[in-house]
Design a protein around this motif. Structure first.
Motif, PDB file in Angstrom:
ATOM      1  N   MET A   1       0.846  -1.180   0.000  1.00  0.00           N
ATOM      2  CA  MET A   1       0.000   0.000   0.000  1.00  0.00           C
ATOM      3  C   MET A   1       0.889   1.241   0.000  1.00  0.00           C
ATOM      4  O   MET A   1       1.792   1.373   0.811  1.00  0.00           O
ATOM      5  CB  MET A   1      -0.882  -0.007   1.243  1.00  0.00           C
ATOM      6  CG  MET A   1      -1.884   1.092   1.281  1.00  0.00           C
ATOM      7  SD  MET A   1      -3.023   0.782   2.630  1.00  0.00           S
ATOM      8  CE  MET A   1      -3.420   2.427   3.049  1.00  0.00           C
ATOM      9  N   THR A   2       0.637   2.160  -0.905  1.00  0.00           N
ATOM     10  CA  THR A   2       1.434   3.373  -0.986  1.00  0.00           C
ATOM     11  C   THR A   2       0.708   4.519  -0.295  1.00  0.00           C
ATOM     12  O   THR A   2      -0.513   4.624  -0.351  1.00  0.00           O
ATOM     13  CB  THR A   2       1.706   3.755  -2.455  1.00  0.00           C
ATOM     14  OG1 THR A   2       0.464   3.981  -3.107  1.00  0.00           O
ATOM     15  CG2 THR A   2       2.467   2.657  -3.168  1.00  0.00           C
ATOM     16  N   LYS A   3       1.500   5.366   0.342  1.00  0.00           N
ATOM     17  CA  LYS A   3       0.939   6.552   0.980  1.00  0.00           C
ATOM     18  C   LYS A   3       0.832   7.647  -0.062  1.00  0.00           C
ATOM     19  O   LYS A   3       1.693   7.792  -0.915  1.00  0.00           O
ATOM     20  CB  LYS A   3       1.845   7.018   2.117  1.00  0.00           C
ATOM     21  CG  LYS A   3       1.819   6.085   3.295  1.00  0.00           C
ATOM     22  CD  LYS A   3       2.819   6.397   4.386  1.00  0.00           C
ATOM     23  CE  LYS A   3       3.099   7.813   4.706  1.00  0.00           C
ATOM     24  NZ  LYS A   3       3.959   8.002   5.886  1.00  0.00           N
ATOM     25  N   LYS A   4      -0.246   8.426   0.017  1.00  0.00           N
ATOM     26  CA  LYS A   4      -0.424   9.555  -0.890  1.00  0.00           C
ATOM     27  C   LYS A   4      -0.555  10.826  -0.070  1.00  0.00           C
ATOM     28  O   LYS A   4      -1.052  10.807   1.039  1.00  0.00           O
ATOM     29  CB  LYS A   4      -1.643   9.357  -1.769  1.00  0.00           C
ATOM     30  CG  LYS A   4      -1.477   8.203  -2.729  1.00  0.00           C
ATOM     31  CD  LYS A   4      -2.520   8.224  -3.779  1.00  0.00           C
ATOM     32  CE  LYS A   4      -2.262   7.084  -4.752  1.00  0.00           C
ATOM     33  NZ  LYS A   4      -3.090   7.172  -5.925  1.00  0.00           N
ATOM     34  N   PHE A   5      -0.108  11.910  -0.649  1.00  0.00           N
ATOM     35  CA  PHE A   5      -0.130  13.212   0.015  1.00  0.00           C
ATOM     36  C   PHE A   5      -1.385  13.964  -0.415  1.00  0.00           C
ATOM     37  O   PHE A   5      -1.569  14.264  -1.590  1.00  0.00           O
ATOM     38  CB  PHE A   5       1.142  13.979  -0.350  1.00  0.00           C
ATOM     39  CG  PHE A   5       1.235  15.353   0.239  1.00  0.00           C
ATOM     40  CD1 PHE A   5       0.787  15.624   1.517  1.00  0.00           C
ATOM     41  CD2 PHE A   5       1.798  16.380  -0.484  1.00  0.00           C
ATOM     42  CE1 PHE A   5       0.893  16.895   2.062  1.00  0.00           C
ATOM     43  CE2 PHE A   5       1.915  17.652   0.036  1.00  0.00           C
ATOM     44  CZ  PHE A   5       1.458  17.906   1.314  1.00  0.00           C
ATOM     45  N   TYR A   6      -2.266  14.202   0.544  1.00  0.00           N
ATOM     46  CA  TYR A   6      -3.491  14.949   0.311  1.00  0.00           C
ATOM     47  C   TYR A   6      -3.569  16.113   1.283  1.00  0.00           C
ATOM     48  O   TYR A   6      -3.026  16.044   2.382  1.00  0.00           O
ATOM     49  CB  TYR A   6      -4.728  14.073   0.553  1.00  0.00           C
ATOM     50  CG  TYR A   6      -4.903  12.958  -0.436  1.00  0.00           C
ATOM     51  CD1 TYR A   6      -5.388  13.226  -1.709  1.00  0.00           C
ATOM     52  CD2 TYR A   6      -4.611  11.647  -0.106  1.00  0.00           C
ATOM     53  CE1 TYR A   6      -5.561  12.207  -2.631  1.00  0.00           C
ATOM     54  CE2 TYR A   6      -4.782  10.620  -1.011  1.00  0.00           C
ATOM     55  CZ  TYR A   6      -5.263  10.915  -2.279  1.00  0.00           C
ATOM     56  OH  TYR A   6      -5.429   9.910  -3.175  1.00  0.00           O
ATOM     57  N   ARG A   7      -4.278  17.164   0.897  1.00  0.00           N
ATOM     58  CA  ARG A   7      -4.572  18.245   1.841  1.00  0.00           C
ATOM     59  C   ARG A   7      -5.614  17.734   2.822  1.00  0.00           C
ATOM     60  O   ARG A   7      -6.568  17.071   2.450  1.00  0.00           O
ATOM     61  CB  ARG A   7      -5.115  19.474   1.117  1.00  0.00           C
ATOM     62  CG  ARG A   7      -4.068  20.198   0.319  1.00  0.00           C
ATOM     63  CD  ARG A   7      -4.557  21.501  -0.260  1.00  0.00           C
ATOM     64  NE  ARG A   7      -5.611  21.286  -1.252  1.00  0.00           N
ATOM     65  CZ  ARG A   7      -6.806  21.862  -1.205  1.00  0.00           C
ATOM     66  NH1 ARG A   7      -7.122  22.677  -0.248  1.00  0.00           N
ATOM     67  NH2 ARG A   7      -7.683  21.609  -2.147  1.00  0.00           N
ATOM     68  N   SER A   8      -5.431  18.069   4.078  1.00  0.00           N
ATOM     69  CA  SER A   8      -6.327  17.593   5.122  1.00  0.00           C
ATOM     70  C   SER A   8      -7.612  18.425   5.156  1.00  0.00           C
ATOM     71  O   SER A   8      -7.574  19.650   5.081  1.00  0.00           O
ATOM     72  CB  SER A   8      -5.634  17.686   6.481  1.00  0.00           C
ATOM     73  OG  SER A   8      -6.517  17.317   7.509  1.00  0.00           O
ATOM     74  N   THR A   9      -8.735  17.751   5.280  1.00  0.00           N
ATOM     75  CA  THR A   9     -10.002  18.462   5.470  1.00  0.00           C
ATOM     76  C   THR A   9     -10.383  18.495   6.939  1.00  0.00           C
ATOM     77  O   THR A   9     -11.232  19.276   7.341  1.00  0.00           O
ATOM     78  CB  THR A   9     -11.136  17.795   4.672  1.00  0.00           C
ATOM     79  OG1 THR A   9     -11.226  16.421   5.041  1.00  0.00           O
ATOM     80  CG2 THR A   9     -10.908  17.911   3.178  1.00  0.00           C
ATOM     81  N   GLN A  10      -9.737  17.642   7.742  1.00  0.00           N
ATOM     82  CA  GLN A  10     -10.043  17.566   9.165  1.00  0.00           C
ATOM     83  C   GLN A  10      -9.139  18.465  10.001  1.00  0.00           C
ATOM     84  O   GLN A  10      -9.587  19.065  10.965  1.00  0.00           O
ATOM     85  CB  GLN A  10      -9.894  16.115   9.652  1.00  0.00           C
ATOM     86  CG  GLN A  10     -10.767  15.132   8.911  1.00  0.00           C
ATOM     87  CD  GLN A  10     -12.244  15.398   9.127  1.00  0.00           C
ATOM     88  OE1 GLN A  10     -12.658  15.647  10.243  1.00  0.00           O
ATOM     89  NE2 GLN A  10     -13.012  15.366   8.063  1.00  0.00           N
ATOM     90  N   ASP A  11      -7.862  18.543   9.650  1.00  0.00           N
ATOM     91  CA  ASP A  11      -6.874  19.267  10.441  1.00  0.00           C
ATOM     92  C   ASP A  11      -6.286  20.388   9.604  1.00  0.00           C
ATOM     93  O   ASP A  11      -5.180  20.283   9.085  1.00  0.00           O
ATOM     94  CB  ASP A  11      -5.785  18.295  10.904  1.00  0.00           C
ATOM     95  CG  ASP A  11      -4.862  18.916  11.934  1.00  0.00           C
ATOM     96  OD1 ASP A  11      -5.212  19.973  12.485  1.00  0.00           O
ATOM     97  OD2 ASP A  11      -3.801  18.333  12.187  1.00  0.00           O
ATOM     98  N   ASN A  23      -0.021  14.438   8.303  1.00  0.00           N
ATOM     99  CA  ASN A  23      -0.597  13.092   8.174  1.00  0.00           C
ATOM    100  C   ASN A  23       0.313  12.179   7.367  1.00  0.00           C
ATOM    101  O   ASN A  23       0.490  11.012   7.698  1.00  0.00           O
ATOM    102  CB  ASN A  23      -1.972  13.152   7.511  1.00  0.00           C
ATOM    103  CG  ASN A  23      -3.023  13.757   8.396  1.00  0.00           C
ATOM    104  OD1 ASN A  23      -2.892  13.762   9.612  1.00  0.00           O
ATOM    105  ND2 ASN A  23      -4.064  14.282   7.796  1.00  0.00           N
ATOM    106  N   TYR A  24       0.882  12.697   6.301  1.00  0.00           N
ATOM    107  CA  TYR A  24       1.756  11.915   5.438  1.00  0.00           C
ATOM    108  C   TYR A  24       3.026  11.478   6.167  1.00  0.00           C
ATOM    109  O   TYR A  24       3.480  10.354   6.033  1.00  0.00           O
ATOM    110  CB  TYR A  24       2.114  12.725   4.193  1.00  0.00           C
ATOM    111  CG  TYR A  24       2.973  11.993   3.203  1.00  0.00           C
ATOM    112  CD1 TYR A  24       2.431  11.034   2.358  1.00  0.00           C
ATOM    113  CD2 TYR A  24       4.341  12.256   3.120  1.00  0.00           C
ATOM    114  CE1 TYR A  24       3.221  10.358   1.451  1.00  0.00           C
ATOM    115  CE2 TYR A  24       5.137  11.579   2.221  1.00  0.00           C
ATOM    116  CZ  TYR A  24       4.574  10.633   1.389  1.00  0.00           C
ATOM    117  OH  TYR A  24       5.368   9.955   0.494  1.00  0.00           O
TER     118      TYR A  24
END
Length: 66
Positions: A1-11, A23-24
């Protein structure tokens, strides 16, 4: 499973870029924000703001179900 960099909507404070980076990396969001501000100030602030704006527009938001 690869990690992806997303903008957080929670923090997020402004656009979620630092929250998503935290998160990343598995760090606390406040730590990433402090490091980002210090790095921006040491680079005369303008490049840090420009990088943040660019990341805001090119990094997609995470899709957290409501």
């Amino acid at each position: 499973m690869t990690k992806k960099f997303y903008r957080s909507t929670q923090d997020k404070l402004i656009a979620g870029v630092c929250g998503g980076l935290a998160n990343y990396l598995g760090w606390k969001a406040d730590t990433v924000r402090i490091v980002y501000v210090v790095a921006s100030l040491l680079s005369a602030a303008f490049p840090g703001l420009l990088v943040y704006l660019i990341l805001w527009f090119i990094i997609p938001e995470d899709s957290v179900p409501s």
